[in-house]
Structure formats: C-alpha cells, structure tokens
Design a protein around this motif. Structure first.
Motif, PDB file in Angstrom:
ATOM      1  N   LYS A   3       0.727  -1.045  -0.167  1.00 24.14           N
ATOM      2  CA  LYS A   3      -0.656  -0.384  -0.121  1.00 24.14           C
ATOM      3  C   LYS A   3       0.828   1.418  -0.179  1.00 24.14           C
ATOM      4  O   LYS A   3       0.564   1.850  -0.868  1.00 24.14           O
ATOM      5  N   ASP A   4       2.078   0.970   1.019  1.00 22.70           N
ATOM      6  CA  ASP A   4       2.650   2.264   0.823  1.00 22.70           C
ATOM      7  C   ASP A   4       3.160   2.518  -1.143  1.00 22.70           C
ATOM      8  O   ASP A   4       3.648   3.706  -1.299  1.00 22.70           O
ATOM      9  N   ILE A   5       3.876   1.199  -1.569  1.00 24.85           N
ATOM     10  CA  ILE A   5       4.863   1.445  -2.863  1.00 24.85           C
ATOM     11  C   ILE A   5       3.802   1.975  -3.330  1.00 24.85           C
ATOM     12  O   ILE A   5       3.966   3.419  -4.680  1.00 24.85           O
ATOM     13  N   GLN A   6       1.916   1.668  -3.497  1.00 25.53           N
ATOM     14  CA  GLN A   6       1.149   2.002  -4.159  1.00 25.53           C
ATOM     15  C   GLN A   6       0.637   3.687  -3.971  1.00 25.53           C
ATOM     16  O   GLN A   6       0.396   4.173  -5.720  1.00 25.53           O
ATOM     17  N   GLN A   7       0.839   3.980  -2.892  1.00 30.35           N
ATOM     18  CA  GLN A   7       0.644   5.649  -2.364  1.00 30.35           C
ATOM     19  C   GLN A   7       2.015   6.614  -3.503  1.00 30.35           C
ATOM     20  O   GLN A   7       1.132   7.584  -3.849  1.00 30.35           O
ATOM     21  N   GLN A   8       3.419   6.202  -3.062  1.00 24.66           N
ATOM     22  CA  GLN A   8       4.485   6.514  -3.779  1.00 24.66           C
ATOM     23  C   GLN A   8       3.458   7.019  -4.572  1.00 24.66           C
ATOM     24  O   GLN A   8       4.158   8.084  -5.916  1.00 24.66           O
ATOM     25  N   ILE A   9       3.321   5.320  -5.923  1.00 31.98           N
ATOM     26  CA  ILE A   9       3.729   6.162  -7.432  1.00 31.98           C
ATOM     27  C   ILE A   9       2.528   6.641  -7.776  1.00 31.98           C
ATOM     28  O   ILE A   9       2.030   7.314  -8.508  1.00 31.98           O
ATOM     29  N   LEU A  10       1.172   6.866  -6.916  1.00 30.30           N
ATOM     30  CA  LEU A  10      -0.663   7.689  -7.113  1.00 30.30           C
ATOM     31  C   LEU A  10       0.074   9.236  -7.145  1.00 30.30           C
ATOM     32  O   LEU A  10       0.168  10.025  -8.052  1.00 30.30           O
ATOM     33  N   LYS A  11       0.835   9.335  -6.092  1.00 34.40           N
ATOM     34  CA  LYS A  11       1.486  10.674  -5.912  1.00 34.40           C
ATOM     35  C   LYS A  11       2.455  11.661  -7.095  1.00 34.40           C
ATOM     36  O   LYS A  11       2.108  11.974  -7.537  1.00 34.40           O
ATOM     37  N   LEU A  12       3.363   9.982  -7.850  1.00 35.93           N
ATOM     38  CA  LEU A  12       4.561  10.115  -8.859  1.00 35.93           C
ATOM     39  C   LEU A  12       3.913  10.256  -9.846  1.00 35.93           C
ATOM     40  O   LEU A  12       4.287  11.139 -10.761  1.00 35.93           O
ATOM     41  N   LYS A  13       2.806  10.263  -9.921  1.00 35.48           N
ATOM     42  CA  LYS A  13       2.318  10.471 -11.571  1.00 35.48           C
ATOM     43  C   LYS A  13       1.503  10.827 -11.373  1.00 35.48           C
ATOM     44  O   LYS A  13       1.247  11.447 -13.012  1.00 35.48           O
ATOM     45  N   ILE A  56       3.496   4.826 -19.068  1.00 33.89           N
ATOM     46  CA  ILE A  56       4.274   3.818 -18.932  1.00 33.89           C
ATOM     47  C   ILE A  56       3.180   2.570 -19.227  1.00 33.89           C
ATOM     48  O   ILE A  56       1.736   2.490 -18.904  1.00 33.89           O
ATOM     49  N   MET A  57       4.317   1.336 -20.025  1.00 36.11           N
ATOM     50  CA  MET A  57       3.126   0.448 -20.470  1.00 36.11           C
ATOM     51  C   MET A  57       3.750  -1.045 -19.349  1.00 36.11           C
ATOM     52  O   MET A  57       4.466  -1.008 -19.732  1.00 36.11           O
ATOM     53  N   CYS A  58       2.400  -1.261 -18.594  1.00 34.66           N
ATOM     54  CA  CYS A  58       3.168  -2.876 -17.832  1.00 34.66           C
ATOM     55  C   CYS A  58       2.255  -3.801 -18.519  1.00 34.66           C
ATOM     56  O   CYS A  58       0.938  -4.072 -19.013  1.00 34.66           O
ATOM     57  N   LYS A  75       5.934  10.511 -24.677  1.00 33.22           N
ATOM     58  CA  LYS A  75       6.973   9.662 -24.278  1.00 33.22           C
ATOM     59  C   LYS A  75       6.272   8.519 -23.273  1.00 33.22           C
ATOM     60  O   LYS A  75       5.435   8.439 -22.409  1.00 33.22           O
ATOM     61  N   VAL A  76       6.380   7.737 -24.437  1.00 32.03           N
ATOM     62  CA  VAL A  76       6.598   6.060 -23.867  1.00 32.03           C
ATOM     63  C   VAL A  76       7.141   5.001 -23.299  1.00 32.03           C
ATOM     64  O   VAL A  76       8.581   4.924 -23.855  1.00 32.03           O
ATOM     65  N   ILE A  77       6.804   4.923 -22.311  1.00 29.30           N
ATOM     66  CA  ILE A  77       7.494   3.735 -21.480  1.00 29.30           C
ATOM     67  C   ILE A  77       7.636   2.719 -21.120  1.00 29.30           C
ATOM     68  O   ILE A  77       6.107   2.169 -20.858  1.00 29.30           O
ATOM     69  N   LEU A  78       8.446   1.416 -21.325  1.00 28.97           N
ATOM     70  CA  LEU A  78       8.059  -0.065 -21.281  1.00 28.97           C
ATOM     71  C   LEU A  78       8.862  -0.475 -19.843  1.00 28.97           C
ATOM     72  O   LEU A  78      10.118  -0.035 -19.496  1.00 28.97           O
ATOM     73  N   ALA A  79       8.097  -0.874 -18.805  1.00 23.91           N
ATOM     74  CA  ALA A  79       8.117  -0.492 -17.392  1.00 23.91           C
ATOM     75  C   ALA A  79       8.957  -1.201 -16.958  1.00 23.91           C
ATOM     76  O   ALA A  79       9.686  -1.117 -16.144  1.00 23.91           O
ATOM     77  N   ASN A  80       9.101  -2.563 -17.477  1.00 23.35           N
ATOM     78  CA  ASN A  80      10.331  -3.434 -17.683  1.00 23.35           C
ATOM     79  C   ASN A  80      10.894  -3.861 -19.271  1.00 23.35           C
ATOM     80  O   ASN A  80      10.753  -4.774 -19.775  1.00 23.35           O
ATOM     81  N   ASN A 272       9.891   2.923  -9.620  1.00 23.64           N
ATOM     82  CA  ASN A 272      10.492   3.051 -10.023  1.00 23.64           C
ATOM     83  C   ASN A 272      10.987   4.302 -12.072  1.00 23.64           C
ATOM     84  O   ASN A 272      11.430   4.929 -12.438  1.00 23.64           O
ATOM     85  N   CYS A 273       9.878   3.701 -12.717  1.00 21.94           N
ATOM     86  CA  CYS A 273       9.753   4.376 -13.881  1.00 21.94           C
ATOM     87  C   CYS A 273       8.944   5.533 -13.590  1.00 21.94           C
ATOM     88  O   CYS A 273       8.977   6.912 -13.750  1.00 21.94           O
ATOM     89  N   CYS A 274       8.044   5.667 -12.653  1.00 23.38           N
ATOM     90  CA  CYS A 274       7.420   6.753 -11.914  1.00 23.38           C
ATOM     91  C   CYS A 274       8.658   8.089 -11.407  1.00 23.38           C
ATOM     92  O   CYS A 274       8.511   9.238 -11.528  1.00 23.38           O
ATOM     93  N   LYS A 275       9.562   7.464 -11.267  1.00 25.72           N
ATOM     94  CA  LYS A 275      10.797   8.500 -10.364  1.00 25.72           C
ATOM     95  C   LYS A 275      11.601   8.996 -11.936  1.00 25.72           C
ATOM     96  O   LYS A 275      12.730   9.926 -11.251  1.00 25.72           O
TER      97      LYS A 275
END
Length: 303
Positions: A3-13, A56-58, A75-80, A272-275
């Motif tokens: 949940k903490d990681i998800q919250q960081q992602i939501l904030k960063l995006k 970002i494409m997952c 700008k299109v990013i492949l997540a991995n 890390n993609c969002c960062k």
C-alpha cells in the motif's frame, strides 16, 4: 508495504503527468494503480485519448510499441525492458518478406502480437476480438495469417469461403495447455463452463463453451448465470475473476499457464519508472512508425 508503494506511485504519476497502462495479465497490485487496464490494443487507444505527456506500459514490448504508434508525441516507457513476447519475436521482417514472395496474391494479416518492424510489411493488423470480422471484410479470398497459427486456424474454420495460409507460430504459454488438461478439468469440475482463448491449440478450442479474447472471457464469465468456470488462458485471469466475482468459482485449466514475460514487471518497477530511474523509452524511426501505423489504420478502417 504494498500500500505504501502504491501511494508513492499515485503521488508521483500525478506530479509527473503520467498515465499508467496495465495489461490484464499483470498482478492485482499493479492493476490497482493503473489508469486503464485491459487488452493491449484497447489500452493503446485509451492512451491516445488522454492528455498526459508520459505513458508507462505495464505489459510487453510490442504493446508499448503500439502505444507509441498511436501516440507519437508522447513519451512511452516500457515498465520492464526485459518483458518481451515470444510470439511477437518468432517471425521477423526478412522471413515474412520471403514468404510474401511465394504468395504474392495473399493479403498479409498480422496479429497485433507482432513487432512494429514486422507490421511495416503487413497489410492489416487484427486483435483476437476483431480478427474474424476483419478477415471477413478483406476484399481478397487469399489470406496469409501471421504469426499465430492457432488463432488463424480458429478464424479459418469460421470462414470456409476463404483460403488461409498459416505458418508455424504461436504463443508458447497457451500452447502448453492440452486436450488432456481439458478432459481432466472437466472431470474434476463437471458443472463448469470452459472458456478459452483462441491462441490455444485447435483440439483445446474445440472443447470450449466460449472462445474469445482475454477481455471477452472476463466479460462472459461476469455476465453468465453459470457459477463455475474453467479458464483456458493466462492464470492471472483466474485471480482477477475470483476477486471480481467472489460468488462464482474459477479454476485454471493448467497450473503451468503462466506468462513469465508478463510477470517480469513488478510494482517496484512501476515506482522506479515514475521516478525516472527505470524502464525503457520506446523510440521508433520514421519509416517504422509510418508503415506500422498504415497497418493499424487499416485495422481501424475495417473493424
């Protein structure tokens, strides 16, 4: 922790004007932070309709390439970066060019699960949900269908008036499922409907109660009055359906139906993609963009 990681992602995006796409084979924790989830082409269309400057494409590489074709200014990013697709990579431009020389009067139909480079020499793209309709509308009775011979076989049986040429290609994950697996699952769950993806082999597809795309399978199961289902596609769909319909029972056809390329992307990869610290930006040269888009535009025109 999740949940903490998800919250960081939501904030960063939000801070970085990012749209996150997640194919439905991704894990639930990734789907929960995505702006859109679903099949690959539908995600590309959604991305082209939003104002976000970064996507970002997952999913896997060919999906990110399709996003770039429909959204060239984003700008299109492949997540991995390691997430490829064995089916998309098993046929290349050089091989299919030679095949086309042998069948000059055939319309070349490319499943969306192909590289952008291969699409440049094909006539029209299809998805698993649009393939039948588009092949029916093609003004040519001769069709060279690539790369998935299983999807091509399923379509050809419904269009006997057309002449299909199929090559030996397909999805290794779906090909693992066998008729024996189906008979065993039906014996264990005699009241369950069997829902299958057309990328499975013909003997498996022949035993299905419903054949369709990943989204089609999910929609059918959700809308059906039946209470038990055997799912003949990537096993993450079993998990998603269990969470969406806890009043119904869902069983995997095979415990081995796992796409390791789809599973390569993790929630931390997305973070890390969002960062801006991970992922690979998709760059297409002008020729590939123009010719691959022509192939996709013809799909949109017909389907």
């Amino acid at each position: 922790m999740i949940k903490d990681i998800q919250q960081q992602i939501l904030k960063l995006k939000e801070e970085n004007d990012i749209c996150i796409l997640a194919h439905c084979y991704q894990s639930p924790e990734i789907l929960e932070v995505a702006d859109f989830t679903g099949d690959s082409f539908a995600l590309s269309v959604k991305a082209s309709q939003v104002e976000n400057k970064t996507v970002i494409m997952c999913g896997v590489r060919f999906m990110a390439e399709t996003v770039k074709i429909l959204s060239p200014n984003k700008k299109v990013i492949l997540a991995n970066p390691s997430a490829g697709c064995p089916m998309a990579e098993m046929m290349d431009k050089e091989v299919i060019s030679l095949v086309k020389e042998q069948y000059p009067d055939y319309t070349v139909v490319a499943y969306i699960n192909t590289t952008s480079e291969l699409k440049t020499i094909c006539d029209v793209c299809v998805t698993s949900s649009s393939a039948l309709e588009i092949c029916k509308k093609i003004d040519n009775d001769n069709i060279l269908f690539i790369p998935d011979c299983n999807l091509g076989d399923w379509i050809s049986k419904q269009l006997p008036e057309k002449n299909f040429k199929l090559l030996n290609g397909g999805c290794p994950t779906h090909a693992k499922m066998s008729e024996r697996d189906v008979l065993k699952a039906k014996e264990l769950h005699p009241n369950a409907l069997f829902l299958v993806h057309p990328e499975c082999t013909p003997d498996v597809v022949a035993l299905a109660d419903y054949v369709g795309s990943t989204t089609g399978i999910m929609d059918y199961a959700k809308q059906s009055d039946a209470k038990e289902f055997i799912i003949g596609t990537e096993n993450s769909i079993v998990t998603h359906l269990q969470m969406s319909c806890p009043d119904k029972m869902f069983y995997p056809l095979s415990k081995d139906c796992i796409c390791h390329n789809m599973k390569a992307t993790t929630l931390v990869d997305v973070l890390n993609c969002c960062k801006g610290d991970f992922g690979e930006e998709i760059i297409l040269d002008d020729h590939v963009y123009t010719e691959a888009k022509r192939c996709i535009d013809e799909m949109i025109r017909l389907g």
